[in-house]
Enzyme design. Sequence first.
Site, PDB file in Angstrom:
ATOM      1  N   ARG A   1      17.711  -1.264 -10.481  1.00  0.00           N
ATOM      2  CA  ARG A   1      16.590  -2.118 -10.049  1.00  0.00           C
ATOM      3  C   ARG A   1      17.123  -3.460  -9.540  1.00  0.00           C
ATOM      4  O   ARG A   1      16.574  -4.052  -8.618  1.00  0.00           O
ATOM      5  CB  ARG A   1      15.626  -2.351 -11.205  1.00  0.00           C
ATOM      6  CG  ARG A   1      14.922  -1.096 -11.709  1.00  0.00           C
ATOM      7  CD  ARG A   1      13.991  -1.456 -12.849  1.00  0.00           C
ATOM      8  NE  ARG A   1      13.313  -0.305 -13.434  1.00  0.00           N
ATOM      9  CZ  ARG A   1      13.801   0.388 -14.473  1.00  0.00           C
ATOM     10  NH1 ARG A   1      14.955   0.064 -15.008  1.00  0.00           N
ATOM     11  NH2 ARG A   1      13.113   1.412 -14.954  1.00  0.00           N
TER      12      ARG A   1
ATOM     13  N   ASN B   1      13.585  -8.150  -2.406  1.00  0.00           N
ATOM     14  CA  ASN B   1      12.248  -8.276  -2.979  1.00  0.00           C
ATOM     15  C   ASN B   1      11.887  -9.718  -3.343  1.00  0.00           C
ATOM     16  O   ASN B   1      10.703 -10.077  -3.320  1.00  0.00           O
ATOM     17  CB  ASN B   1      12.091  -7.326  -4.177  1.00  0.00           C
ATOM     18  CG  ASN B   1      11.923  -5.883  -3.709  1.00  0.00           C
ATOM     19  OD1 ASN B   1      11.814  -5.622  -2.511  1.00  0.00           O
ATOM     20  ND2 ASN B   1      11.903  -4.945  -4.640  1.00  0.00           N
TER      21      ASN B   1
ATOM     22  N   PHE C   1       3.499   3.839  -2.485  1.00  0.00           N
ATOM     23  CA  PHE C   1       3.195   4.815  -3.541  1.00  0.00           C
ATOM     24  C   PHE C   1       2.474   4.178  -4.729  1.00  0.00           C
ATOM     25  O   PHE C   1       1.435   4.665  -5.172  1.00  0.00           O
ATOM     26  CB  PHE C   1       4.478   5.508  -4.012  1.00  0.00           C
ATOM     27  CG  PHE C   1       4.974   6.526  -3.042  1.00  0.00           C
ATOM     28  CD1 PHE C   1       4.289   7.715  -2.847  1.00  0.00           C
ATOM     29  CD2 PHE C   1       6.120   6.293  -2.291  1.00  0.00           C
ATOM     30  CE1 PHE C   1       4.730   8.669  -1.940  1.00  0.00           C
ATOM     31  CE2 PHE C   1       6.571   7.234  -1.378  1.00  0.00           C
ATOM     32  CZ  PHE C   1       5.890   8.425  -1.196  1.00  0.00           C
TER      33      PHE C   1
ATOM     34  N   HIS D   1      13.007  -5.062 -18.206  1.00  0.00           N
ATOM     35  CA  HIS D   1      12.739  -3.725 -17.659  1.00  0.00           C
ATOM     36  C   HIS D   1      14.035  -3.161 -17.079  1.00  0.00           C
ATOM     37  O   HIS D   1      14.194  -3.007 -15.872  1.00  0.00           O
ATOM     38  CB  HIS D   1      11.649  -3.844 -16.588  1.00  0.00           C
ATOM     39  CG  HIS D   1      11.127  -2.533 -16.091  1.00  0.00           C
ATOM     40  ND1 HIS D   1      10.718  -1.523 -16.921  1.00  0.00           N
ATOM     41  CD2 HIS D   1      10.936  -2.074 -14.826  1.00  0.00           C
ATOM     42  CE1 HIS D   1      10.300  -0.499 -16.195  1.00  0.00           C
ATOM     43  NE2 HIS D   1      10.438  -0.801 -14.910  1.00  0.00           N
TER      44      HIS D   1
ATOM     45  N   ALA E   1       0.836  -1.207   0.000  1.00  0.00           N
ATOM     46  CA  ALA E   1       0.000   0.000   0.000  1.00  0.00           C
ATOM     47  C   ALA E   1       0.868   1.252   0.000  1.00  0.00           C
ATOM     48  O   ALA E   1       0.512   2.276   0.572  1.00  0.00           O
ATOM     49  CB  ALA E   1      -0.931  -0.015   1.213  1.00  0.00           C
TER      50      ALA E   1
HETATM   51  N1  LIG Z   1       7.726  -2.829 -12.828  1.00  0.00           N
HETATM   52  C1  LIG Z   1       7.625  -1.527 -12.868  1.00  0.00           C
HETATM   53  O1  LIG Z   1       7.411  -0.952 -13.928  1.00  0.00           O
HETATM   54  C2  LIG Z   1       7.734  -0.721 -11.621  1.00  0.00           C
HETATM   55  C3  LIG Z   1       8.127  -1.326 -10.472  1.00  0.00           C
HETATM   56  N2  LIG Z   1       8.174  -0.623  -9.294  1.00  0.00           N
HETATM   57  C4  LIG Z   1       8.551  -1.377  -8.101  1.00  0.00           C
HETATM   58  O2  LIG Z   1       7.388  -1.557  -7.304  1.00  0.00           O
HETATM   59  C5  LIG Z   1       7.770  -1.719  -5.943  1.00  0.00           C
HETATM   60  C6  LIG Z   1       6.943  -0.808  -5.059  1.00  0.00           C
HETATM   61  O3  LIG Z   1       7.253   0.540  -5.306  1.00  0.00           O
HETATM   62  P1  LIG Z   1       6.598   1.693  -4.400  1.00  0.00           P
HETATM   63  O4  LIG Z   1       5.150   1.429  -4.246  1.00  0.00           O
HETATM   64  O5  LIG Z   1       7.051   2.988  -4.930  1.00  0.00           O
HETATM   65  O6  LIG Z   1       7.320   1.410  -3.012  1.00  0.00           O
HETATM   66  P2  LIG Z   1       6.820   1.822  -1.543  1.00  0.00           P
HETATM   67  O7  LIG Z   1       7.972   1.669  -0.632  1.00  0.00           O
HETATM   68  O8  LIG Z   1       6.109   3.126  -1.582  1.00  0.00           O
HETATM   69  O9  LIG Z   1       5.725   0.702  -1.209  1.00  0.00           O
HETATM   70  C7  LIG Z   1       6.023  -0.635  -1.049  1.00  0.00           C
HETATM   71  C8  LIG Z   1       5.083  -1.186   0.003  1.00  0.00           C
HETATM   72  O10 LIG Z   1       5.272  -2.599   0.078  1.00  0.00           O
HETATM   73  C9  LIG Z   1       5.029  -2.950   1.420  1.00  0.00           C
HETATM   74  N3  LIG Z   1       5.534  -4.278   1.754  1.00  0.00           N
HETATM   75  C10 LIG Z   1       6.814  -4.668   2.001  1.00  0.00           C
HETATM   76  N4  LIG Z   1       6.844  -5.972   2.306  1.00  0.00           N
HETATM   77  C11 LIG Z   1       5.564  -6.417   2.238  1.00  0.00           C
HETATM   78  C12 LIG Z   1       4.957  -7.677   2.459  1.00  0.00           C
HETATM   79  N5  LIG Z   1       5.673  -8.750   2.797  1.00  0.00           N
HETATM   80  N6  LIG Z   1       3.620  -7.769   2.310  1.00  0.00           N
HETATM   81  C13 LIG Z   1       2.881  -6.701   1.969  1.00  0.00           C
HETATM   82  N7  LIG Z   1       3.404  -5.485   1.751  1.00  0.00           N
HETATM   83  C14 LIG Z   1       4.723  -5.347   1.893  1.00  0.00           C
HETATM   84  C15 LIG Z   1       5.730  -1.843   2.210  1.00  0.00           C
HETATM   85  O11 LIG Z   1       5.316  -1.823   3.564  1.00  0.00           O
HETATM   86  C16 LIG Z   1       5.319  -0.621   1.411  1.00  0.00           C
HETATM   87  O12 LIG Z   1       4.127  -0.042   1.904  1.00  0.00           O
HETATM   88  C17 LIG Z   1       9.283  -1.456  -5.910  1.00  0.00           C
HETATM   89  O13 LIG Z   1       9.979  -2.686  -5.921  1.00  0.00           O
HETATM   90  C18 LIG Z   1       9.533  -0.691  -7.194  1.00  0.00           C
HETATM   91  O14 LIG Z   1      10.849  -0.831  -7.650  1.00  0.00           O
HETATM   92  C19 LIG Z   1       7.822   0.678  -9.228  1.00  0.00           C
HETATM   93  C20 LIG Z   1       7.430   1.343 -10.363  1.00  0.00           C
HETATM   94  C21 LIG Z   1       7.392   0.706 -11.655  1.00  0.00           C
HETATM   95  O1  LIG Z   2      12.841   2.925 -11.926  1.00  0.00           O
HETATM   96  C1  LIG Z   2      12.383   2.285 -10.945  1.00  0.00           C
HETATM   97  O2  LIG Z   2      13.078   1.839 -10.026  1.00  0.00           O
HETATM   98  C2  LIG Z   2      10.914   2.025 -10.917  1.00  0.00           C
HETATM   99  C3  LIG Z   2      10.539   1.514 -12.236  1.00  0.00           C
HETATM  100  O3  LIG Z   2      10.712   0.356 -12.538  1.00  0.00           O
HETATM  101  C4  LIG Z   2      10.206   2.492 -13.269  1.00  0.00           C
HETATM  102  O4  LIG Z   2       9.755   3.596 -12.946  1.00  0.00           O
HETATM  103  O5  LIG Z   2      10.399   2.158 -14.445  1.00  0.00           O
END
Ligand SMILES: NC(=O)C1=CN([C@@H]2O[C@H](COP(=O)(O)OP(=O)(O)OC[C@H]3O[C@@H](n4cnc5c(N)ncnc54)[C@H](O)[C@@H]3O)[C@@H](O)[C@H]2O)C=CC1
Ligand SMILES: O=C([O-])CC(=O)C(=O)O
Length: 313
Positions: A93, A100, A15, A180, A13
């Site tokens: 990443r 993760n 960003f 990615h 929950a």
């Molecule tokens: N594939 C893509 O295109 C993208 C991937 N991401 C990735 O998405 C992930 C999340 O990014 P944000 O939301 O910005 O991070 P964030 O830090 O704002 O939120 C992550 C949430 O996951 C929760 N969390 C951690 N362990 C957990 C568990 N075992 N069970 C349930 N919740 C848990 C945390 O408490 C936190 O609230 C990151 O790994 C980021 O790199 C972000 C943007 C794009």
């Molecule tokens: O760049 C990051 O770490 C988050 C992500 O995957 C993206 O925004 O493409």
Amino acid sequence: MAIRRNKITVVGAGFTGATTALMLAQKELGDVVLLDIPQLENPTKGKALDMLEAGPVQGYDAQITGTSNYEDAAGSDIVIITAGIARKPGMSRDDLVNTNAGIVKSVCENVREVAPDSIVIILSNPVDAMTYVAYQALGFPKNRVIGQSGVLDTARYLTFISQELNVSVEDVKGVVIGGHGDDMVPLVRYTYAGGVPIEKLIPADRIEAIVQRTRTGGGEIVNLLGNGSAYYAPAASLVQMTEAILKDKKRIIPTIALLEGEYGYDNLFMGVLTVLGANGIEKILDIELTEDEKTALDKTANSVRNVIKVVTG
Ligand SMILES: NC(=O)C1=CN([C@@H]2O[C@H](COP(=O)(O)OP(=O)(O)OC[C@H]3O[C@@H](n4cnc5c(N)ncnc54)[C@H](O)[C@@H]3O)[C@@H](O)[C@H]2O)C=CC1
Ligand SMILES: O=C([O-])CC(=O)C(=O)O
């Protein structure tokens, strides 16, 4: 008779997760369960209640529940996994892989129990490898385990092209495939503005600059934010994928799929063009590539393989 709404669980929950939950509700795609760790149960409930209370203003009907209890996710049609840590400036990443992988595995073990028929979409990074981890932990058929990268990477690419040409984003079409990471593959030859190949409209050096900016688009946002990574466009991307599945739209969307022979790769999760419908990934498009494009795809496939090796030993 009561109408059963779709049920969508968003794990994590933070960003991206909270933004996704809000956008799902705004589009009335279903009832949303927002789930985070027990230590963050109250803030998670608070975010969900705050979103619920925006419903009367924006005119959406959707239940939004904040929780740390997987029982609340029981029977979900779609589960979106955003749980995990995000990178900070100076990190790649791939630096997130060990932390993760543990988080995604434990989340998936819970999802497998409470939502065995769900379609799971993974966002957590490094997302190609995390989709692999999820596939192994869930034990679901490959069509129901999908990673998000291509919608976002393509969105960035199309944003920069529309800015370059000063034309509507609606008239620019194209696709980015591959992992990615910084060697993803924007397919310039298959990119059009108003039906015209962009190679006829934009000089080669400007196209190359756009390709490079796309490849490092995530890092550009990380550097600007300073303490986290992108979330508006990632959330919008997850919502587009969810909509395609729940409405059985059979949209051609780039997603991270298990490749078993397509493009000559085996046992590899990576971004390719797919058809998304009620059954998840209903088809993988194995499109014709030039030698240069295939060389670029081989490079990104190798990068993804190296990260997958870290988690598979
Ligand atoms: N594939 C893509 O295109 C993208 C991937 N991401 C990735 O998405 C992930 C999340 O990014 P944000 O939301 O910005 O991070 P964030 O830090 O704002 O939120 C992550 C949430 O996951 C929760 N969390 C951690 N362990 C957990 C568990 N075992 N069970 C349930 N919740 C848990 C945390 O408490 C936190 O609230 C990151 O790994 C980021 O790199 C972000 C943007 C794009
Ligand atoms: O760049 C990051 O770490 C988050 C992500 O995957 C993206 O925004 O493409």
